[in-house]
Design a protein around this motif. Structure first.
Motif, PDB file in Angstrom:
ATOM      1  N   THR A 100      18.046  50.215 -25.749  1.00  0.00           N
ATOM      2  CA  THR A 100      18.208  51.672 -25.685  1.00  0.00           C
ATOM      3  C   THR A 100      19.428  52.082 -24.884  1.00  0.00           C
ATOM      4  OG1 THR A 100      15.804  51.968 -25.839  1.00  0.00           O
ATOM      5  CG2 THR A 100      17.080  53.827 -24.982  1.00  0.00           C
ATOM      6  N   GLY A 101      19.639  51.417 -23.757  1.00  0.00           N
ATOM      7  CA  GLY A 101      20.654  51.882 -22.822  1.00  0.00           C
ATOM      8  C   GLY A 101      22.089  51.654 -23.225  1.00  0.00           C
ATOM      9  N   ALA A 102      22.356  50.588 -23.989  1.00  0.00           N
ATOM     10  CA  ALA A 102      23.752  50.236 -24.268  1.00  0.00           C
ATOM     11  C   ALA A 102      24.478  51.323 -25.054  1.00  0.00           C
ATOM     12  CB  ALA A 102      23.815  48.909 -25.013  1.00  0.00           C
ATOM     13  N   LEU A 103      23.844  51.873 -26.081  1.00  0.00           N
ATOM     14  CA  LEU A 103      24.499  52.927 -26.862  1.00  0.00           C
ATOM     15  C   LEU A 103      24.607  54.219 -26.064  1.00  0.00           C
ATOM     16  CD1 LEU A 103      23.199  52.598 -30.536  1.00  0.00           C
ATOM     17  CD2 LEU A 103      25.212  51.574 -29.456  1.00  0.00           C
ATOM     18  N   ILE A 104      23.610  54.501 -25.226  1.00  0.00           N
ATOM     19  CA  ILE A 104      23.682  55.694 -24.379  1.00  0.00           C
ATOM     20  C   ILE A 104      24.830  55.552 -23.392  1.00  0.00           C
ATOM     21  CG2 ILE A 104      22.465  56.919 -22.520  1.00  0.00           C
ATOM     22  CD1 ILE A 104      19.896  56.606 -24.141  1.00  0.00           C
ATOM     23  N   CYS A 105      25.000  54.356 -22.839  1.00  0.00           N
ATOM     24  CA  CYS A 105      26.131  54.127 -21.925  1.00  0.00           C
ATOM     25  C   CYS A 105      27.459  54.347 -22.635  1.00  0.00           C
ATOM     26  CB  CYS A 105      26.064  52.705 -21.358  1.00  0.00           C
ATOM     27  SG  CYS A 105      25.070  52.546 -19.878  1.00  0.00           S
ATOM     28  N   TRP A 106      27.598  53.787 -23.821  1.00  0.00           N
ATOM     29  CA  TRP A 106      28.853  53.946 -24.549  1.00  0.00           C
ATOM     30  C   TRP A 106      29.124  55.424 -24.813  1.00  0.00           C
ATOM     31  CZ3 TRP A 106      30.808  56.076 -28.956  1.00  0.00           C
ATOM     32  CH2 TRP A 106      32.110  55.693 -29.316  1.00  0.00           C
ATOM     33  N   ALA A 107      28.093  56.143 -25.209  1.00  0.00           N
ATOM     34  CA  ALA A 107      28.262  57.564 -25.517  1.00  0.00           C
ATOM     35  C   ALA A 107      28.731  58.336 -24.291  1.00  0.00           C
ATOM     36  CB  ALA A 107      26.948  58.145 -26.037  1.00  0.00           C
ATOM     37  N   ALA A 108      28.123  58.065 -23.151  1.00  0.00           N
ATOM     38  CA  ALA A 108      28.492  58.794 -21.934  1.00  0.00           C
ATOM     39  C   ALA A 108      29.889  58.418 -21.451  1.00  0.00           C
ATOM     40  CB  ALA A 108      27.466  58.522 -20.837  1.00  0.00           C
ATOM     41  N   GLU A 109      30.311  57.186 -21.701  1.00  0.00           N
ATOM     42  CA  GLU A 109      31.615  56.718 -21.225  1.00  0.00           C
ATOM     43  C   GLU A 109      32.761  57.064 -22.170  1.00  0.00           C
ATOM     44  OE1 GLU A 109      29.950  52.597 -19.102  1.00  0.00           O
ATOM     45  OE2 GLU A 109      31.052  52.549 -21.001  1.00  0.00           O
ATOM     46  N   ALA A 110      32.474  57.408 -23.420  1.00  0.00           N
ATOM     47  CA  ALA A 110      33.522  57.555 -24.439  1.00  0.00           C
ATOM     48  C   ALA A 110      34.593  58.568 -24.046  1.00  0.00           C
ATOM     49  CB  ALA A 110      32.900  57.922 -25.789  1.00  0.00           C
ATOM     50  N   GLY A 111      34.185  59.699 -23.495  1.00  0.00           N
ATOM     51  CA  GLY A 111      35.157  60.721 -23.106  1.00  0.00           C
ATOM     52  C   GLY A 111      36.111  60.219 -22.040  1.00  0.00           C
ATOM     53  N   ALA A 112      35.585  59.483 -21.072  1.00  0.00           N
ATOM     54  CA  ALA A 112      36.435  58.915 -20.024  1.00  0.00           C
ATOM     55  C   ALA A 112      37.361  57.849 -20.598  1.00  0.00           C
ATOM     56  CB  ALA A 112      35.569  58.323 -18.911  1.00  0.00           C
ATOM     57  N   ARG A 113      36.871  57.077 -21.563  1.00  0.00           N
ATOM     58  CA  ARG A 113      37.733  56.089 -22.223  1.00  0.00           C
ATOM     59  C   ARG A 113      38.886  56.799 -22.935  1.00  0.00           C
ATOM     60  NH1 ARG A 113      35.859  50.932 -22.410  1.00  0.00           N
ATOM     61  NH2 ARG A 113      33.666  50.604 -21.866  1.00  0.00           N
ATOM     62  N   MET A 114      38.588  57.895 -23.604  1.00  0.00           N
ATOM     63  CA  MET A 114      39.624  58.623 -24.320  1.00  0.00           C
ATOM     64  C   MET A 114      40.647  59.238 -23.375  1.00  0.00           C
ATOM     65  SD  MET A 114      37.379  60.443 -27.332  1.00  0.00           S
ATOM     66  CE  MET A 114      38.787  60.788 -28.428  1.00  0.00           C
ATOM     67  N   ALA A 115      40.174  59.632 -22.185  1.00  0.00           N
ATOM     68  CA  ALA A 115      41.077  60.224 -21.191  1.00  0.00           C
ATOM     69  C   ALA A 115      41.745  59.172 -20.315  1.00  0.00           C
ATOM     70  CB  ALA A 115      40.298  61.199 -20.318  1.00  0.00           C
ATOM     71  N   ARG A 116      41.331  57.908 -20.472  1.00  0.00           N
ATOM     72  CA  ARG A 116      41.884  56.789 -19.720  1.00  0.00           C
ATOM     73  C   ARG A 116      41.717  56.982 -18.207  1.00  0.00           C
ATOM     74  NH1 ARG A 116      47.034  56.738 -23.729  1.00  0.00           N
ATOM     75  NH2 ARG A 116      46.575  58.946 -23.553  1.00  0.00           N
ATOM     76  N   VAL A 117      40.490  57.308 -17.809  1.00  0.00           N
ATOM     77  CA  VAL A 117      40.172  57.484 -16.387  1.00  0.00           C
ATOM     78  C   VAL A 117      39.047  56.516 -16.013  1.00  0.00           C
ATOM     79  CG1 VAL A 117      40.886  59.900 -16.396  1.00  0.00           C
ATOM     80  CG2 VAL A 117      38.489  59.330 -16.854  1.00  0.00           C
ATOM     81  N   ASP A 118      38.748  56.463 -14.737  1.00  0.00           N
ATOM     82  CA  ASP A 118      37.725  55.556 -14.210  1.00  0.00           C
ATOM     83  C   ASP A 118      36.355  55.864 -14.831  1.00  0.00           C
ATOM     84  OD1 ASP A 118      36.332  53.742 -12.644  1.00  0.00           O
ATOM     85  OD2 ASP A 118      36.187  55.107 -10.933  1.00  0.00           O
ATOM     86  N   LEU A 119      35.686  54.823 -15.320  1.00  0.00           N
ATOM     87  CA  LEU A 119      34.385  54.982 -15.966  1.00  0.00           C
ATOM     88  C   LEU A 119      33.217  54.969 -14.984  1.00  0.00           C
ATOM     89  CD1 LEU A 119      34.729  52.413 -18.926  1.00  0.00           C
ATOM     90  CD2 LEU A 119      35.312  54.854 -18.958  1.00  0.00           C
ATOM     91  N   THR A 120      33.458  54.580 -13.733  1.00  0.00           N
ATOM     92  CA  THR A 120      32.371  54.273 -12.803  1.00  0.00           C
ATOM     93  C   THR A 120      31.323  55.377 -12.675  1.00  0.00           C
ATOM     94  OG1 THR A 120      33.841  52.811 -11.555  1.00  0.00           O
ATOM     95  CG2 THR A 120      31.826  53.537 -10.457  1.00  0.00           C
ATOM     96  N   PRO A 121      31.711  56.655 -12.453  1.00  0.00           N
ATOM     97  CA  PRO A 121      30.670  57.686 -12.294  1.00  0.00           C
ATOM     98  C   PRO A 121      29.795  57.838 -13.535  1.00  0.00           C
ATOM     99  CG  PRO A 121      32.792  58.491 -11.506  1.00  0.00           C
ATOM    100  CD  PRO A 121      33.064  57.226 -12.238  1.00  0.00           C
ATOM    101  N   LEU A 122      30.407  57.813 -14.708  1.00  0.00           N
ATOM    102  CA  LEU A 122      29.642  57.992 -15.933  1.00  0.00           C
ATOM    103  C   LEU A 122      28.830  56.754 -16.282  1.00  0.00           C
ATOM    104  CD1 LEU A 122      32.164  60.071 -18.032  1.00  0.00           C
ATOM    105  CD2 LEU A 122      29.926  60.800 -17.214  1.00  0.00           C
ATOM    106  N   THR A 123      29.324  55.582 -15.897  1.00  0.00           N
ATOM    107  CA  THR A 123      28.545  54.367 -16.129  1.00  0.00           C
ATOM    108  C   THR A 123      27.265  54.394 -15.301  1.00  0.00           C
ATOM    109  OG1 THR A 123      30.531  53.070 -16.605  1.00  0.00           O
ATOM    110  CG2 THR A 123      28.551  51.854 -15.994  1.00  0.00           C
ATOM    111  N   GLY A 124      27.380  54.756 -14.029  1.00  0.00           N
ATOM    112  CA  GLY A 124      26.197  54.859 -13.176  1.00  0.00           C
ATOM    113  C   GLY A 124      25.214  55.884 -13.699  1.00  0.00           C
ATOM    114  N   TYR A 125      25.737  57.012 -14.122  1.00  0.00           N
ATOM    115  CA  TYR A 125      24.900  58.066 -14.712  1.00  0.00           C
ATOM    116  C   TYR A 125      24.183  57.549 -15.955  1.00  0.00           C
ATOM    117  CZ  TYR A 125      24.171  62.123 -17.826  1.00  0.00           C
ATOM    118  OH  TYR A 125      23.655  63.046 -18.711  1.00  0.00           O
TER     119      TYR A 125
END
Length: 290
Positions: free
Chosen positions: A180-205
């Motif tokens: 369950t969690g892997a796709l939710i993680c990718w979804a939450a991190e995608a915007g940060a990946r597109m902006a090329r910024v640190d993923l850490t806060p969204l990964t923890g979330y």
């Protein structure tokens, strides 16, 4: 805009975009089954993509591509999960599952096609100007959806049903981090990946959000209403599966989910009030009834 209105607006935009993309496909049973599979649902994963992108200043016309990609991947996983060789479900969202409405072969092919469509959508030029970013989205999506993520979790879940002893709490947590969690993680991190910024806060979330989501699912399997949910309930108990509820108790599972949501929201403190929508999404996960 309230969270409910924002989620509905995102779902509508995602649905419209998916319809536009699929309109270019030949009118065949398999493509009709693809459209059927991606129709409806809360589209929470797509919402997380759009909201994470908004948080980082990514244009909506760019973010809609990975938002639709994650919904296509999620839909493929449900189509295959419903098959007789997996969970053998007759209903999904209150409607016949794809293999019931068509047949098993069509369901397998529709799932395969939705999976590849997900990767196609993040690889398109319209998703991002930088091919390196598109490659990163595709690579991370492959890891999240494949044998290091969702597929691994599903395989562990199936193996657990045949095991002589039930899984421990740590084992269930690891299993669900993939399933369950892997796709939710990718979804939450995608915007940060597109902006090329640190993923850490969204990964923890997202890690906490994904676990809370699964605990809520386990609770709904006990307390949920089949008519409201549009699918069978009580299946975990019938199969003797170890779940967060069976190990923590109903009240303990609810407390754990609430703690995870609080921790998830705390991970977003860096963003201040701009993160209110993502915080509301976390609260929605454990308040939902479907």
């Amino acid at each position: 805009m309230s969270f409910d209105d924002g989620l509905a607006s995102a779902a509508s935009a995602i649905g419209t975009h998916l319809e536009t993309v699929l309109a270019d496909f030949p009118d065949l049973p398999v493509t009709r089954a693809m459209g059927y599979a991606v129709a409806g649902g809360k589209r929470l994963r797509g919402y997380l993509v759009l909201e994470g992108a908004r948080l980082h200043g990514v244009a909506p016309e760019r973010a809609i591509w990975p938002a639709c990609a994650i919904e296509a991947i999620h839909a493929y996983s449900l189509v295959h999960d419903d098959l007789p060789c997996m969970d053998d479900d007759d209903l999904r969202r209150g409607l016949p599952t794809v293999h019931r409405k068509w047949d098993e072969a069509t369901a397998v092919l529709a799932g395969d096609a939705l999976q590849t469509l997900g990767f196609e959508m993040v690889a398109r030029d319209a998703c991002h100007d930088d091919p390196v970013v598109r490659a990163d989205l595709a690579l991370s999506l492959a890891r999240a959806s494949g044998a290091q993520g969702m597929v691994l979790g599903q395989a562990l879940d199936m193996a657990a049903e045949q095991a002589d002893t039930p899984l421990t709490l740590d084992e269930i947590t690891a299993l669900q981090a993939g399933k369950t969690g892997a796709l939710i993680c990718w979804a939450a991190e995608a915007g940060a990946r597109m902006a090329r910024v640190d993923l850490t806060p969204l990964t923890g979330y997202a890690q906490r959000l994904g676990l809370a989501f699964q605990i809520a699912d386990d609770i709904l399997d006990v307390e949920g209403d089949a008519a409201q949910m549009g699918k069978a309930v009580g299946k975990d108990a019938d199969r003797g599966k170890a779940t967060f509820v069976s190990l923590l108790g109903l009240d303990g599972a609810k407390r754990r989910a609430e703690t995870l949501v609080t921790e998830a929201c705390d991970c977003l403190s860096l963003y201040g009030a701009e993160a209110i929508n993502l915080q509301q999404a976390a609260r929605f996960v454990i308040a939902r009834r479907t």
